[in-house]
Design an enzyme around this catalytic site. Structure first.
Site, PDB file in Angstrom:
ATOM      1  N   ASP A 102       0.790  -1.231   0.000  1.00  0.00           N
ATOM      2  CA  ASP A 102       0.000   0.000   0.000  1.00  0.00           C
ATOM      3  C   ASP A 102       0.820   1.277   0.000  1.00  0.00           C
ATOM      4  OD1 ASP A 102       0.763   0.302   2.838  1.00  0.00           O
ATOM      5  OD2 ASP A 102      -0.732  -1.251   3.199  1.00  0.00           O
ATOM      6  N   HIS A 117       6.561  -7.529  -1.704  1.00  0.00           N
ATOM      7  CA  HIS A 117       5.484  -7.908  -2.612  1.00  0.00           C
ATOM      8  C   HIS A 117       5.143  -6.813  -3.613  1.00  0.00           C
ATOM      9  CE1 HIS A 117       4.123 -10.920   0.724  1.00  0.00           C
ATOM     10  NE2 HIS A 117       5.113 -11.386  -0.013  1.00  0.00           N
ATOM     11  N   CYS A 133       7.983   0.114 -26.262  1.00  0.00           N
ATOM     12  CA  CYS A 133       7.269   0.166 -24.980  1.00  0.00           C
ATOM     13  C   CYS A 133       7.885   1.231 -24.084  1.00  0.00           C
ATOM     14  CB  CYS A 133       7.306  -1.195 -24.294  1.00  0.00           C
ATOM     15  SG  CYS A 133       6.463  -2.500 -25.201  1.00  0.00           S
TER      16      CYS A 133
END
Length: 240
Positions: A102, A117, A133
């Site tokens: 978060d 993560h 890209c």
């Protein structure tokens, strides 16, 4: 509490591992708690795997945008701020490792947090990027994509079945091996390899302190367990 404060005062290096419970104190729902309303009908593997994203890119993208919008409405709590302030007062003494995506540690001021993560606020390419890209020139959509080859942007988080980013894992393992005190904050200790860091620190002779209102799977390697919320405990532990 005073014993842990003494350990902090004498530590040559402190590693801190934080989990979902710390974010929950700021009002961030856990992954499964966020599956409300429209999203309640889906299983985690419908929303957090590469296969799910390739099969239903809009659905998965919109789920993560929903989570981003929720997180934007909350703020770092006193525990996040205490860790960041301690790092700023004692450069190099504390390594912060988080399982949370978060970004609340970063928003509190912990600019060098190891995010095992990933970070929900960031995107990356789904497939190996080609010369065309350029993340600065993506075509808007659900999800955004390369206007030339169609390569999709995806949330830069670790999905089920994916390996942790090696630079983050290596840095976390180095901290676990080199610390002489580890604080394990707001994590149930069931998600590996993150939970294994506490076992590593314990095997290397570091003291391990678990800070969590409830019992955890890592209590077995703890020298002390403080059954308190992080936002209440950390400011007291980390004040000079």
């Amino acid at each position: 509490m005073s014993t842990v404060r003494d350990w902090i005062g004498s530590a040559h290096h402190i590693a801190v591992l934080t989990g979902a419970g710390m974010s929950a104190e700021s009002g961030v729902p856990t992954f499964r708690d966020a599956q409300t309303g429209l999203w309640a009908q889906f299983k985690p593997e419908d929303l957090a795997t590469e296969d799910a994203f390739r099969a239903h890119p809009r659905r998965v993208w919109d789920w993560y945008q929903f989570r981003r919008d929720m997180i934007a409405q909350v703020a770092p709590n006193a525990g996040h701020r205490a860790l960041a302030a301690f790092q700023q007062r004692h450069p190099g003494l504390l390594t912060l490792i988080t399982q949370n995506v978060d970004g609340l540690h970063q928003r509190a001021g912990s600019t060098d947090a190891i995010a095992l993560h990933g970070n929900l606020a960031d995107d990356r390419w789904l497939d190996m990027p080609r010369d065309c890209c350029d993340p600065e020139f993506v075509e808007a959509g659900h999800p955004p994509h390369c206007p030339t080859c169609g390569n999709l942007r995806r949330p830069a988080v670790v999905w089920f079945g994916e390996m942790l980013p090696l630079p983050a894992l290596d840095a976390a393992q180095k901290a676990a091996n080199g610390c002489n005190l580890m604080l394990v904050v707001g994590t149930s200790g069931v998600v590996y390899p993150a939970a294994g860091l506490a076992h590593t620190a314990h095997r290397r002779g570091a003291r391990v302190v678990v800070i969590n209102p409830e019992a955890t799977e890592l209590d077995v390697v703890a020298d002390l367990c403080l059954h308190e919320p992080a936002a209440q405990c950390l400011p007291t532990l980390l004040e000079d």
